[in-house]
Design an enzyme around this catalytic site. Structure first.
Site: not given
Length: 378
Positions: A123-124, A131, A155-156, A239, A266, A335, A362
């Site tokens: 939880c940061l 950011s 966003f946890i 990490g 295909r 694609q 991250e």
């Protein structure tokens, strides 16, 4: 330089790949629709030693290297990047407790975390500080024999699902040096959760805001030194960035392998797609880019294991390059499938959706460029 895997590393990769193929891949679509990961399956991952990959063996961990870890996450992501990334975040939390926690904290939490009997969340991020993580506003003040924690984390992964939350919070003044880390068990008085987020990808992961309203946390639940929490969080992210890159790489490799198989089968204009030189060149570039990404990732992991002075720079470079490359390769694989790539049944559109967030979390890839540039010019 020898770039080949050791026999032990190959065995680790094969074990993770086999488990992913048998126990994750057949259920990945269902878990995505359900929006959750069965905890019983996580305990199976724990039984393999993947709940505390680089946690010391004394407390139930596997004591493996960062190089071993990227192999594990790459292999697991062949089946589902969302599940693999969730395992990565849990491992990051377990490593923080093993590295910075007291012996009491280690013996209390690590055996269950390493066995995946308990799940941990990191939880940061906050609604107003992504950011610019050092600008976080969640506070913890000492009252008698406990901390009083107030604030919201956003966003946890594992919000309202995990058993333990590693919370970066402000115990001092402004800036990074005023931040400490608390270990907060689920069910603590004053802790609550927002609704589960509806996301583009990573849908198998339950994700929610975590709220703290005068949440009481014992003083002994502070992780490590007061004021060192931001430094701990950044060390963990070195990490974590490698793991997230490995998860992207595994997903992209799956997408490329599927595209090659599709092109062999295909037919168009009277010939297999694999016989058209323009498409052959496209696949050749995709394979080259993934191999280049893999080499940089392995080098960064080696540097982190060796505590190299430039390890953080290489972790940032690997995270930026591997996640960008992997998303591009997965998108190209879609694609190459034509309209079939847009269908759920082929599994490619899920990979594209899952890998998009790897360029954001991250630390965004723009922040990775900032970290790299600072290392170059400082």
């Amino acid at each position: 330089m020898d770039f080949s895997l050791t026999a032990e590393q190959q065995a680790i990769f094969d074990l993770a790949a086999s488990f992913a193929a048998e126990r994750i891949a057949p259920h990945a679509a269902a878990w995505e629709h359900e929006g959750t990961i069965p905890k019983g399956m996580l305990e199976e991952i724990g039984a393999l030693g993947f709940g505390g990959i680089y946690v010391s063996e004394e407390f139930g961990g596997s004591g493996l290297s960062r190089q071993d870890a990227v192999l594990i996450f790459e292999a697991l992501s062949h089946a589902c990047p969302s599940v693999a990334a969730f395992v990565s975040i849990h491992n990051m939390c377990a490593w923080m407790i093993d590295t910075f926690g007291s012996d009491t904290m280690k013996s209390t939490w690590l055996p269950d975390l390493c066995a995946f009997r308990k799940v941990a969340s990191y939880c940061l991020t906050e609604p107003g500080s992504g950011s610019d993580a050092a600008a976080l506003r969640t506070t913890a003040r000492v009252v008698d024999d406990h901390y009083v924690l107030d604030g919201t984390k956003a966003f946890i992964s594992g919000g309202n699902y995990s058993d333990l939350y590693i919370v970066m919070c402000r115990t001092g003044g402004e800036g990074a040096k005023g931040i400490s880390t608390l270990v907060v068990p689920s069910g603590s008085e004053g802790m609550s959760f927002g609704a589960f987020e509806r996301k583009m990808g990573w849908r198998a992961q339950p994700t929610a805001q975590v709220h703290f309203d005068a949440c009481q946390v014992p003083l002994e639940n502070r992780l490590g030194e007061i004021g060192a929490g931001f430094r701990y969080a950044m060390k963990a992210l070195d990490g974590g960035r490698l793991n997230i890159a490995a998860c992207a790489l595994g997903g992209a490799q799956f997408a490329l392998d599927k595209a090659v198989l599709h092109m062999r089968e295909r037919r168009a204009f009277g010939a297999a797609l694999s016989s058209f030189q323009a498409l052959q060149f496209k696949v050749a570039d995709m394979e080259t880019e993934l191999q280049a990404a893999r080499t940089l990732l392995y080098q960064a992991a080696w540097k982190l294991d060796a505590s190299s002075p430039d390890a953080s720079k290489f972790c940032a470079m690997a995270k930026r390059f591997v996640t960008d490359t992997s998303f591009d390769v997965a998108n190209a694989a879609l694609q190459l499938h034509g309209g079939y790539g847009y269908l759920e049944d082929y599994g490619i559109e899920k990979i594209v959706r899952d890998l998009r967030v790897h360029q954001i979390l991250e630390g965004t890839n723009e922040i990775m460029r900032l970290i790299i540039a600072r290392h170059i010019f400082d």
